[in-house]
Motif scaffolding. Structure first.
Motif, PDB file in Angstrom:
ATOM      1  N   ASP A 184      -9.377   5.413   7.973  1.00 14.47           N
ATOM      2  CA  ASP A 184     -10.253   4.279   6.862  1.00 14.47           C
ATOM      3  C   ASP A 184      -9.171   2.930   6.725  1.00 14.47           C
ATOM      4  OD1 ASP A 184     -12.228   5.881   8.177  1.00 14.47           O
ATOM      5  OD2 ASP A 184     -12.846   6.994   6.005  1.00 14.47           O
ATOM      6  N   GLY A 185      -8.189   3.563   7.338  1.00 17.26           N
ATOM      7  CA  GLY A 185      -7.395   2.346   6.555  1.00 17.26           C
ATOM      8  C   GLY A 185      -6.268   2.544   5.597  1.00 17.26           C
ATOM      9  N   ARG A 186      -6.220   3.630   5.551  1.00 20.30           N
ATOM     10  CA  ARG A 186      -4.977   3.977   4.244  1.00 20.30           C
ATOM     11  C   ARG A 186      -4.843   5.198   5.182  1.00 20.30           C
ATOM     12  NH1 ARG A 186      -8.878   4.019  -1.267  1.00 20.30           N
ATOM     13  NH2 ARG A 186      -8.297   2.421  -2.022  1.00 20.30           N
ATOM     14  N   ARG A 187      -3.452   5.226   4.241  1.00 15.93           N
ATOM     15  CA  ARG A 187      -2.037   6.413   4.670  1.00 15.93           C
ATOM     16  C   ARG A 187      -2.053   7.121   4.229  1.00 15.93           C
ATOM     17  NH1 ARG A 187       3.275   4.150   6.086  1.00 15.93           N
ATOM     18  NH2 ARG A 187       2.937   3.496   3.593  1.00 15.93           N
ATOM     19  N   ARG A 234       2.331   4.255  -4.436  1.00 12.67           N
ATOM     20  CA  ARG A 234       1.953   5.281  -5.652  1.00 12.67           C
ATOM     21  C   ARG A 234       1.130   6.328  -4.792  1.00 12.67           C
ATOM     22  NH1 ARG A 234      -0.244   1.756  -7.743  1.00 12.67           N
ATOM     23  NH2 ARG A 234       1.019   0.820  -8.981  1.00 12.67           N
ATOM     24  N   MET A 235       1.924   7.490  -5.502  1.00 15.43           N
ATOM     25  CA  MET A 235       1.135   8.714  -5.050  1.00 15.43           C
ATOM     26  C   MET A 235       0.092   9.362  -6.135  1.00 15.43           C
ATOM     27  SD  MET A 235       3.883   9.594  -2.777  1.00 15.43           S
ATOM     28  CE  MET A 235       3.596  10.656  -2.207  1.00 15.43           C
ATOM     29  N   GLY A 274       4.442  10.136  -9.686  1.00 22.85           N
ATOM     30  CA  GLY A 274       3.595   8.964  -9.282  1.00 22.85           C
ATOM     31  C   GLY A 274       4.540   7.899  -7.975  1.00 22.85           C
ATOM     32  N   GLU A 275       5.612   7.733  -8.100  1.00 25.78           N
ATOM     33  CA  GLU A 275       5.860   6.406  -7.267  1.00 25.78           C
ATOM     34  C   GLU A 275       7.090   7.219  -6.294  1.00 25.78           C
ATOM     35  OE1 GLU A 275       7.006   2.789  -8.867  1.00 25.78           O
ATOM     36  OE2 GLU A 275       4.610   2.304  -9.429  1.00 25.78           O
ATOM     37  N   ALA A 276       6.599   6.491  -5.560  1.00 26.40           N
ATOM     38  CA  ALA A 276       8.046   7.075  -3.641  1.00 26.40           C
ATOM     39  C   ALA A 276       7.967   5.745  -3.424  1.00 26.40           C
ATOM     40  CB  ALA A 276       7.248   8.163  -3.709  1.00 26.40           C
ATOM     41  N   THR A 277       9.083   6.392  -2.578  1.00 22.78           N
ATOM     42  CA  THR A 277       9.565   5.098  -1.769  1.00 22.78           C
ATOM     43  C   THR A 277       9.131   5.583   0.327  1.00 22.78           C
ATOM     44  OG1 THR A 277      11.611   4.116  -3.140  1.00 22.78           O
ATOM     45  CG2 THR A 277      11.886   3.064  -0.976  1.00 22.78           C
ATOM     46  N   ILE A 278       8.511   4.465   1.015  1.00 20.58           N
ATOM     47  CA  ILE A 278       9.022   5.699   2.736  1.00 20.58           C
ATOM     48  C   ILE A 278      10.078   4.519   2.744  1.00 20.58           C
ATOM     49  CG2 ILE A 278       6.986   5.286   4.100  1.00 20.58           C
ATOM     50  CD1 ILE A 278       6.321   7.759   2.026  1.00 20.58           C
ATOM     51  N   VAL A 337      -2.613  16.473  -1.241  1.00 17.93           N
ATOM     52  CA  VAL A 337      -2.659  15.596   0.274  1.00 17.93           C
ATOM     53  C   VAL A 337      -3.334  14.213  -0.892  1.00 17.93           C
ATOM     54  CG1 VAL A 337      -4.744  13.912   1.015  1.00 17.93           C
ATOM     55  CG2 VAL A 337      -4.650  16.886   1.020  1.00 17.93           C
ATOM     56  N   PHE A 338      -1.653  13.334  -0.542  1.00 19.57           N
ATOM     57  CA  PHE A 338      -1.802  12.536  -1.007  1.00 19.57           C
ATOM     58  C   PHE A 338      -1.830  10.810  -0.901  1.00 19.57           C
ATOM     59  CE2 PHE A 338       1.194  14.805  -3.023  1.00 19.57           C
ATOM     60  CZ  PHE A 338       1.645  15.145  -4.616  1.00 19.57           C
ATOM     61  N   ARG A 339      -2.578  10.091  -1.571  1.00 16.66           N
ATOM     62  CA  ARG A 339      -3.317   8.806  -0.953  1.00 16.66           C
ATOM     63  C   ARG A 339      -1.540   8.210  -1.189  1.00 16.66           C
ATOM     64  NH1 ARG A 339      -6.855   6.954  -2.968  1.00 16.66           N
ATOM     65  NH2 ARG A 339      -6.559   6.085  -4.715  1.00 16.66           N
ATOM     66  N   LEU A 340      -1.422   6.831  -0.171  1.00 17.44           N
ATOM     67  CA  LEU A 340       0.099   6.232  -0.116  1.00 17.44           C
ATOM     68  C   LEU A 340      -0.678   4.442  -0.728  1.00 17.44           C
ATOM     69  CD1 LEU A 340       2.014   7.570   2.422  1.00 17.44           C
ATOM     70  CD2 LEU A 340       2.044   8.393   0.204  1.00 17.44           C
ATOM     71  N   ASP A 341      -0.793   4.010  -2.008  1.00 21.79           N
ATOM     72  CA  ASP A 341      -0.909   2.949  -2.383  1.00 21.79           C
ATOM     73  C   ASP A 341       0.242   2.117  -2.102  1.00 21.79           C
ATOM     74  OD1 ASP A 341      -3.779   3.990  -2.022  1.00 21.79           O
ATOM     75  OD2 ASP A 341      -3.802   4.041  -4.383  1.00 21.79           O
ATOM     76  N   PRO A 342       0.241   0.794  -1.442  1.00 21.74           N
ATOM     77  CA  PRO A 342       1.109  -0.412  -1.462  1.00 21.74           C
ATOM     78  C   PRO A 342       1.466  -0.068  -3.149  1.00 21.74           C
ATOM     79  CG  PRO A 342      -0.410  -0.521  -0.062  1.00 21.74           C
ATOM     80  CD  PRO A 342      -0.781   0.527  -0.529  1.00 21.74           C
ATOM     81  N   VAL A 343       2.591  -0.510  -3.718  1.00 20.40           N
ATOM     82  CA  VAL A 343       2.666  -1.425  -5.230  1.00 20.40           C
ATOM     83  C   VAL A 343       3.361  -2.266  -5.219  1.00 20.40           C
ATOM     84  CG1 VAL A 343       4.762  -1.149  -7.230  1.00 20.40           C
ATOM     85  CG2 VAL A 343       3.909   1.497  -5.930  1.00 20.40           C
TER      86      VAL A 343
END
Length: 149
Positions: free
Chosen positions: A57-60, A93-94, A79-83, A143-149
């Protein structure tokens, strides 16, 4: 089944290093694994691991391949990471998904990330690409959703 710590296979560290190197060279394109870099919860140093995101649904999202895996514990703490995908880097944001919300995502995992099925099968978590077995991992494999920061 208890939330015992499943030891990663002996070869995983070496395969991960190769995959990280290939990723830096741009091998894999836009659909393959990416390199997740997260601050270590004990050392404070950057820790990297290849992961394969899935889009729903458009989310990673990313799924931890083992219960109580170190990268998931680090992501939870930081709570955050780099992809990184090739030379492109994105701060994210994790957001850990609660077990009830993770169930439908885990059902899609064997379809969207077929390469992850073999790893989880070898770890003894599933017997094959059965969505019911993956759904049953909710609460065990993060399971983590990856939200752009």
């Amino acid at each position: 089944m208890a939330d015992e710590r499943i030891r990663p296979p002996w070869w995983l560290k070496y395969v991960n290093k190769v995959m990280i190197g290939l990723n830096k060279l741009g091998v894999g394109g836009d659909k393959g694994p990416v390199v997740l870099t997260v601050t270590g919860r004990k050392t404070g140093k950057p820790r990297t691991t290849p992961v394969t995101p899935m889009t729903v649904d458009g989310r990673r999202y990313i799924v931890a391949g083992l219960p109580r895996g170190d990268w998931a514990a680090n992501a939870r703490a930081a709570g955050e990471a780099t992809i990184n995908q090739g030379r492109r880097a994105q701060r994210v944001r994790m957001v850990e998904i609660p077990a009830d919300e993770a169930r439908p995502l885990l059902r899609q995992f064997p379809i969207l990330v077929p390469t992850g099925v073999g790893f989880m099968k070898n770890a003894g978590l599933v017997t094959g690409p059965n969505p019911d077995e993956f759904e049953a991992l909710a609460g065990r494999c993060a399971v983590f959703r990856l939200d752009p920061v």
